[in-house]
Design an enzyme around this catalytic site. Structure first.
Site, mmCIF file in Angstrom:
data_model
loop_
_atom_site.group_PDB
_atom_site.id
_atom_site.type_symbol
_atom_site.label_atom_id
_atom_site.label_comp_id
_atom_site.label_asym_id
_atom_site.label_seq_id
_atom_site.Cartn_x
_atom_site.Cartn_y
_atom_site.Cartn_z
ATOM 1 N N GLN A 1 0.817 -1.212 0.000
ATOM 2 C CA GLN A 1 0.000 0.000 0.000
ATOM 3 C C GLN A 1 0.856 1.270 0.000
ATOM 4 O O GLN A 1 0.459 2.303 0.547
ATOM 5 C CB GLN A 1 -0.947 -0.008 1.196
ATOM 6 N N SER A 2 2.003 1.217 -0.653
ATOM 7 C CA SER A 2 2.927 2.348 -0.662
ATOM 8 C C SER A 2 2.382 3.541 -1.439
ATOM 9 O O SER A 2 2.052 3.437 -2.620
ATOM 10 C CB SER A 2 4.260 1.918 -1.276
ATOM 11 N N ASN A 3 2.324 4.706 -0.774
ATOM 12 C CA ASN A 3 1.997 5.955 -1.466
ATOM 13 C C ASN A 3 3.097 6.346 -2.444
ATOM 14 O O ASN A 3 2.828 6.889 -3.513
ATOM 15 C CB ASN A 3 1.808 7.090 -0.450
#
Length: 354
Positions: free
Chosen positions: A82-84
């Site tokens: 879920q890396s921005n």
């Protein structure tokens, strides 16, 4: 040095335009009243435009320019599922016409990874990816190097995540953000008593450097979101100093110049706490603005705790830098729903049709 002169230094750097700038500095009157403390203003870097906004749109303006100058045709990047960072880097690559390959880390699992939140957007932006069972930091970096080496053997011109190269470039973008905050707060008729931001790297290093170059005395309070393998204040000072050298600035920072707290990392990176939920919920219900459970929610917890401890008073004016992260909310539906239900805040039945 004033903001205009500082911008002249920044404008000498190669840049690929991605972000909507300057982002607004927005007062939060109902939230400020609800917390019973200072007048809180929000620097809306969730409104940078690229891929639902966030601080990496600023970062990638300088990082992408470096990659293009090197003739890259492929980014190899990495982070949690879920890396921005990965989401906005994939979007930046799509805009620039570059391929993007993501090395995404998460716990081993037999079932497919749900297409939700940032991971859904990675797919929509056309990034290829591989899932690895690795930790953050040096372990993940080794996996990124392996992937980059594999693509290079195929003849690709790879620009990969390399923190010694990337982090000072990213910090330059937040030197500029500091100039925006100083100009905007001056136009609003106040000098901040503090800035709060979720950072343990480039964003906070750039903000701190920018404020010191502009001779601002207020603290930049960095709220760390993960415990790295290295000393965070030392690393952030080094990032700031390399950025300063690139910008031909005389200012240098020592680790003691970095105000950072690790108190809000427990129970772990990306773990939703009750206090974090309360901060997210209160801002949403008073201002219609969304924080995320990983970064901005925990930074707001630090601000609220400083209000409760009396370190911030009703006379103070505070700037909270919203670094984005909104898509991650949609991967926390179960946890957020449980918190809503436990507080009786779920509004089931309000919209029942008869």
């Amino acid at each position: 040095m004033d903001a205009k002169e500082l911008r002249q230094h920044i404008d000498k750097q190669p840049r690929y335009r991605l972000a909507h700038r300057p982002t607004p500095l927005e007062p939060l009157p109902r939230f400020s009243k609800a917390v019973g403390g200072p007048s809180i203003f929000m620097k809306r870097d969730d409104c940078t435009g690229l891929a639902i906004g966030g601080n990496k749109a600023r970062h990638n303006e300088f990082v992408l320019a470096e990659a293009l100058a090197r003739g890259a045709d492929l980014f190899v990047w990495g982070g949690l599922i879920q890396s921005n960072n990965c989401r906005q880097t994939a979007a930046a690559c799509a805009k620039a016409g570059l391929d993007c390959h993501l090395v995404l880390t998460g716990p081993a699992r037999d079932e497919p990874i749900p297409l939700e939140g940032n991971f859904l957007l990675d797919n929509l932006f056309g990034a290829s990816y591989e899932i690895v069972d690795a930790g953050m930091g040096k372990d993940l970096n080794r996996r990124i190097i392996d992937a980059a080496t594999r693509f290079q053997a195929q003849g690709r011109k790879v620009f990969r995540w390399d923190r010694t190269l990337v982090t000072p470039l990213a910090a330059i973008s937040y030197v500029e953000c500091a100039a925006e905050i100083v100009e905007q707060s001056t136009a609003e008729g106040f000098v901040p008593d503090a800035i709060y931001v979720s950072s343990s790297g480039s964003t906070g290093a750039g903000l701190t450097l920018g404020c010191r170059v502009l001779e601002q005395k207020f603290p930049v309070r960095n709220v760390a979101y993960v415990r790295w393998e290295w000393d965070i204040p030392t690393d952030m000072a080094e990032i700031a100093n390399v950025a300063a050298a690139k910008l031909e600035l005389d200012t240098r920072l020592a680790p003691s110049d970095i105000d950072v707290t690790l108190d809000y990392i427990p129970p772990g990176y990306g773990k939703l706490t009750e206090a974090c939920f309360d901060a997210i919920s209160l801002l949403a219900r008073t201002e219609g603005i969304l924080l995320d459970p990983v970064y901005t929610g925990k930074a707001m917890c630090a601000l609220l705790d400083d209000v409760r401890r009396g370190q911030l008073t009703p006379r103070d004016r505070v700037v909270f830098v919203h670094t984005g992260g909104t898509p991650a909310l949609f991967a926390y539906g179960r946890e957020l729903g449980q918190q809503l239900a436990s507080r009786g805040q779920a509004r089931a039945g309000d919209g029942v049709r008869t």
